[in-house]
Design an enzyme around this catalytic site. Structure first.
Site, PDB file in Angstrom:
ATOM      1  CE  LYS A 164       0.233  -0.725  -6.705  1.00 32.30           C
ATOM      2  NZ  LYS A 164      -0.075  -2.295  -6.854  1.00 32.30           N
TER       3      LYS A 164
ATOM      4  CG  ASP B  80       1.260   2.121  -3.458  1.00 33.78           C
ATOM      5  OD1 ASP B  80       2.145   1.809  -3.132  1.00 33.78           O
ATOM      6  OD2 ASP B  80      -0.051   1.502  -3.956  1.00 33.78           O
TER       7      ASP B  80
HETATM    8  O1  C5P Z   1      -0.630   4.786   2.079  1.00 36.33           O
HETATM    9  P1  C5P Z   1      -2.427   4.457   1.953  1.00 36.33           P
HETATM   10  O2  C5P Z   1      -3.161   5.338   1.584  1.00 36.33           O
HETATM   11  O3  C5P Z   1      -1.704   4.572   0.396  1.00 36.33           O
HETATM   12  O4  C5P Z   1      -3.073   2.976   2.079  1.00 36.33           O
HETATM   13  C1  C5P Z   1      -4.018   2.717   1.944  1.00 36.33           C
HETATM   14  C2  C5P Z   1      -4.254   1.834   2.767  1.00 36.33           C
HETATM   15  O5  C5P Z   1      -3.814   0.226   2.597  1.00 36.33           O
HETATM   16  C3  C5P Z   1      -3.694   2.083   4.436  1.00 36.33           C
HETATM   17  O6  C5P Z   1      -5.049   2.834   5.187  1.00 36.33           O
HETATM   18  C4  C5P Z   1      -3.889   0.859   5.116  1.00 36.33           C
HETATM   19  O7  C5P Z   1      -5.353   0.315   5.383  1.00 36.33           O
HETATM   20  C5  C5P Z   1      -3.583  -0.067   4.233  1.00 36.33           C
HETATM   21  N1  C5P Z   1      -2.044  -0.581   3.872  1.00 36.33           N
HETATM   22  C6  C5P Z   1      -1.393  -1.284   4.775  1.00 36.33           C
HETATM   23  N2  C5P Z   1      -0.113  -1.354   5.304  1.00 36.33           N
HETATM   24  C7  C5P Z   1       0.698  -0.057   3.749  1.00 36.33           C
HETATM   25  C8  C5P Z   1       0.019  -0.007   3.109  1.00 36.33           C
HETATM   26  C9  C5P Z   1      -1.040   0.887   2.516  1.00 36.33           C
HETATM   27  O8  C5P Z   1      -1.822  -1.387   5.694  1.00 36.33           O
HETATM   28  N3  C5P Z   1       2.046  -1.453   3.566  1.00 36.33           N
END
Ligand code: C5P
Length: 311
Positions: free
Chosen positions: A8, A136
């Site tokens: 994406k 995501d």
């Molecule tokens: O959700 P995911 O594990 O892909 O996110 C990776 C990191 O990105 C999280 O640990 C966080 O630090 C950051 N993040 C965030 N806010 C979001 C999505 C991701 O701070 N909305």
């Protein structure tokens, strides 16, 4: 069972304040593009995972892999605990690139195991499970063009006309998503302390971008691409400025860091211009490699089922 799943780019990424759970509230416009990973799952005596292809050495081939986590989460949620599965991931989406490659692999594993085990989960239940694996992952299940809210997991389809042609310039090194968000907070806090800007409010969807997407005209969409994480990605990898400038010089209608970066996404007028742009960027030496892709494309889909279709 083999599942194909897209990368994406974010056409808009508006980042709000940090929530109490440490995530940032955001509004984003996800757009799935034709750069695909493939994940094959098969019944086995013992769960295992193998990763081949682009950046394979950078992907853990153990329980910490998002694909493995997806399989165990699905097994747990559907009473298949103890069911072993062999997971093979063939990567074309670069790792730690801002293209949601890990999330894509998690979504593909969910779809593959869901079919393999005939769990009967609804797509809603699968999306809820996907959200527990990463912000995501729900989008990688559906693909297309969609607005993400919350931490990115609450999706509504976006009305987008036409096909958009991209050149994607891959960075020399990856970027950690968590580090990019933390840098974004630090840069913002410094600007707020200096009185240069107010504290960030709740993020808002760009209505001009939504109108442009409905027109199907890339010349209208290009100037409206925005990414609040871009200053943080540029401060961590200043060389990305040269890549963005090179793309603009070579006629990109829009030039933006994808998600948390470091991939730079360049929107072209049509497929031929995307090809020219990719050649020019490759020659300019500002990135590791360049790929062409178009979007929107569907999310994770089963492309081969060995039980039904010998291959
Ligand atoms: O959700 P995911 O594990 O892909 O996110 C990776 C990191 O990105 C999280 O640990 C966080 O630090 C950051 N993040 C965030 N806010 C979001 C999505 C991701 O701070 N909305």
């Amino acid at each position: 069972m083999t599942v194909r799943v897209p990368a994406k780019v974010n056409l808009q990424l508006a980042v709000g304040p940090v929530r109490t759970d440490g995530y940032h509230s955001l509004v984003t416009v996800f757009h799935a593009v034709s750069l695909f990973d493939e994940v094959t799952v098969a019944a086995a005596d013992k769960t295992s995972i193998a990763v081949t292809g682009e950046d394979a050495a950078a992907v853990p081939a153990d329980r910490s892999n998002l694909g493995w986590q997806a399989a165990s989460a699905l097994a747990k949620a559907t009473g298949q605990r103890g069911t072993a599965v062999r997971i093979e991931i063939r990567k074309r989406i670069p790792v730690a690139a801002g293209l949601a490659g890990g999330s894509a692999d998690a979504a593909a594993t969910l779809v593959g195991c869901n079919e393999l085990w005939q769990t009967g989960l609804s797509s809603r239940e699968l999306a809820d499970l996907a959200a527990t694996l990463g912000s995501d992952v729900p989008f990688a299940l559906v693909g297309g063009t969609a607005v993400g809210r919350g931490r990115g997991e609450h999706l509504t389809p976006a009305l987008a006309a036409g096909t958009y042609h991209w050149a994607l310039a891959f960075g020399l090194e990856g970027l950690s998503t968590a580090q990019v968000y933390a840098t974004c907070d630090r840069l913002r806090a410094a600007r707020v302390a200096a009185g240069d800007q107010p504290a960030p409010g709740e993020p808002e969807l760009s209505h001009p971008l939504m109108t442009a997407l409905r027109s199907g005209d890339p010349a209208q969409v290009g100037p409206l691409l925005t990414n609040d994480l871009q200053p943080a990605a540029l401060s961590l990898q200043p060389g990305l400025r040269r890549a963005l400038a090179a793309g603009r010089e070579h006629g990109a209608l829009g030039a933006i860091v994808s998600g948390s970066g470091p991939t730079c996404a360049f929107l072209a007028r049509d497929a031929a211009r995307a090809r020219e742009l990719a050649v020019a960027l490759t020659g300019s030496g500002v990135c590791r490699a360049v790929a062409r892709a178009s979007g929107p494309v569907p999310g994770a889909v089963v492309v081969r089922d060995r039980d039904r279709q010998p291959s």
